[in-house]
Write an enzyme that holds these catalytic residues in place. Sequence first.
Site, short mmCIF file in Angstrom:
data_model
loop_
_atom_site.label_atom_id
_atom_site.label_comp_id
_atom_site.label_asym_id
_atom_site.label_seq_id
_atom_site.Cartn_x
_atom_site.Cartn_y
_atom_site.Cartn_z
N CYS A 5 -39.79 4.87 -0.03
CA CYS A 5 -40.74 3.95 0.59
C CYS A 5 -39.97 2.76 1.15
O CYS A 5 -39.42 1.95 0.39
CB CYS A 5 -41.79 3.48 -0.43
SG CYS A 5 -42.99 2.31 0.26
N CYS A 50 -41.84 -0.68 0.07
CA CYS A 50 -41.60 -1.16 -1.30
C CYS A 50 -40.13 -1.08 -1.70
O CYS A 50 -39.76 -1.58 -2.76
CB CYS A 50 -42.44 -0.35 -2.29
SG CYS A 50 -44.23 -0.48 -2.02
N HIS A 87 -47.57 7.68 -4.06
CA HIS A 87 -47.75 7.46 -2.63
C HIS A 87 -48.00 5.98 -2.36
O HIS A 87 -48.47 5.26 -3.24
CB HIS A 87 -48.92 8.30 -2.10
CG HIS A 87 -48.75 9.77 -2.28
ND1 HIS A 87 -48.07 10.57 -1.40
CD2 HIS A 87 -49.17 10.60 -3.28
CE1 HIS A 87 -48.07 11.82 -1.82
NE2 HIS A 87 -48.74 11.86 -2.97
N CYS A 100 -53.76 -1.38 -0.46
CA CYS A 100 -53.23 -2.21 -1.55
C CYS A 100 -51.82 -2.71 -1.26
O CYS A 100 -51.34 -3.63 -1.92
CB CYS A 100 -53.22 -1.42 -2.86
SG CYS A 100 -54.86 -0.89 -3.41
N CYS A 159 -60.49 3.96 -2.96
CA CYS A 159 -61.95 4.05 -2.94
C CYS A 159 -62.57 2.71 -2.54
O CYS A 159 -62.41 1.72 -3.26
CB CYS A 159 -62.47 4.47 -4.32
SG CYS A 159 -64.27 4.64 -4.39
N CYS A 219 -57.39 1.23 -5.73
CA CYS A 219 -56.76 2.54 -5.65
C CYS A 219 -57.05 3.32 -6.92
O CYS A 219 -56.93 2.79 -8.03
CB CYS A 219 -55.24 2.38 -5.47
SG CYS A 219 -54.67 2.94 -3.87
#
Length: 374
Positions: A141, A144, A153, A158, A169, A175
């Site tokens: 990633c 990050c 993932h 977020c 959601c 998350c």
Amino acid sequence: MAPSHVLKCCQKVLAWVPVVFIALVVAWSYYAYVVELCVCEAWNQTLQLKEGYKAVIISSTAEKAVYLVIFHLLFFMFIWSYWKTIFTPPASPSKEFCLSKADKEQYEKEERPEYQQEILRRAAKDLPIYTTTASRAIRYCDRCQLIKPDRCHHCSACDICVLKMDHHCPWVNNCVGFSNYKFFLLFLMYSLLYCLFVAATVLQYFIKFWTNELPDTHAKFHVLFLFFVAAMFFISILSLFSYHCWLVGKNRSTIETFRAPMFRNGPDKNGFSLGCSKNLREVFGDEKKYWLIPVFTSLGDGCNFPTRLVIMDPEQLAVSSQNEPAKSSGSNQSFPTRPLSESQNRLLTSDSQWVESGPEEENVKSGFCNASCA
């Protein structure tokens, strides 16, 4: 910078709109059921004075008590699980998945992808990871700046990497992943039971509404809409809950259903499945007394998941041994493998059988795949 900051603040505020909507609907349902249907003695007395009408709202004290006890039990468990789903922070990878300062500087300076992958392979050689990208590259990633563990993932909403991410959601503004997936399932289950109980107990008064047996008061509209709302949410939640029960049985996330994880021997949607019973324990834990309570009991740390290592038949072994060099030479990226014993934990101790000796040991090991037969 200022308009961008304002836009982010507005997005954060708007993200809570679905949660506020659900909270308002639940608060109204509590008022309509408890006050209008069970507790409003004044209305019962008024109805009894009306000529030609009988008290159609619950008049039996015992019946009221039973309704209220069951209602409040389901209501409390629903609110508790919903709260835990919303306010449990998504779990992120541990520091061991972050590149060292030297590797990070070298990675950022390097512009050639193949050399960047070499840096990542060197950093990932001691990490418990078994999956790659579709191009056989290390899952990294850039946002990050860490190597992604299996099933991890990055969530754009977020803006973090989430362990065993299922989906983001909007109805919980969070998350759904390793840290709160059990809470999410319980939230669906208790909301389903809550809606079913409300709809079932209100049904008789809903029927009386259409047969004109309810008096013309404002309370009858609460009864009418209470049934409609409960039935509507029950139908919608039932499909979602059934789908996630199926996912738990298969040990898949929503993301893995649409994009199978890539193991050494190819993509496999069932790569983490250990069988229905063990898949259930992986989410809910070993102690069944805590399964229906929204407290964290999931097994593991979210970074390392057991896989079912399957011994392939001789024909598959021959094909695998021929194709494996071709794949590695074509992409020029060999994925760092971990010792097979590290993929085992207490969920596998009763079923796993390994070839420990014999002249074909190396050939058999090369035929192992980190996949599962569901």
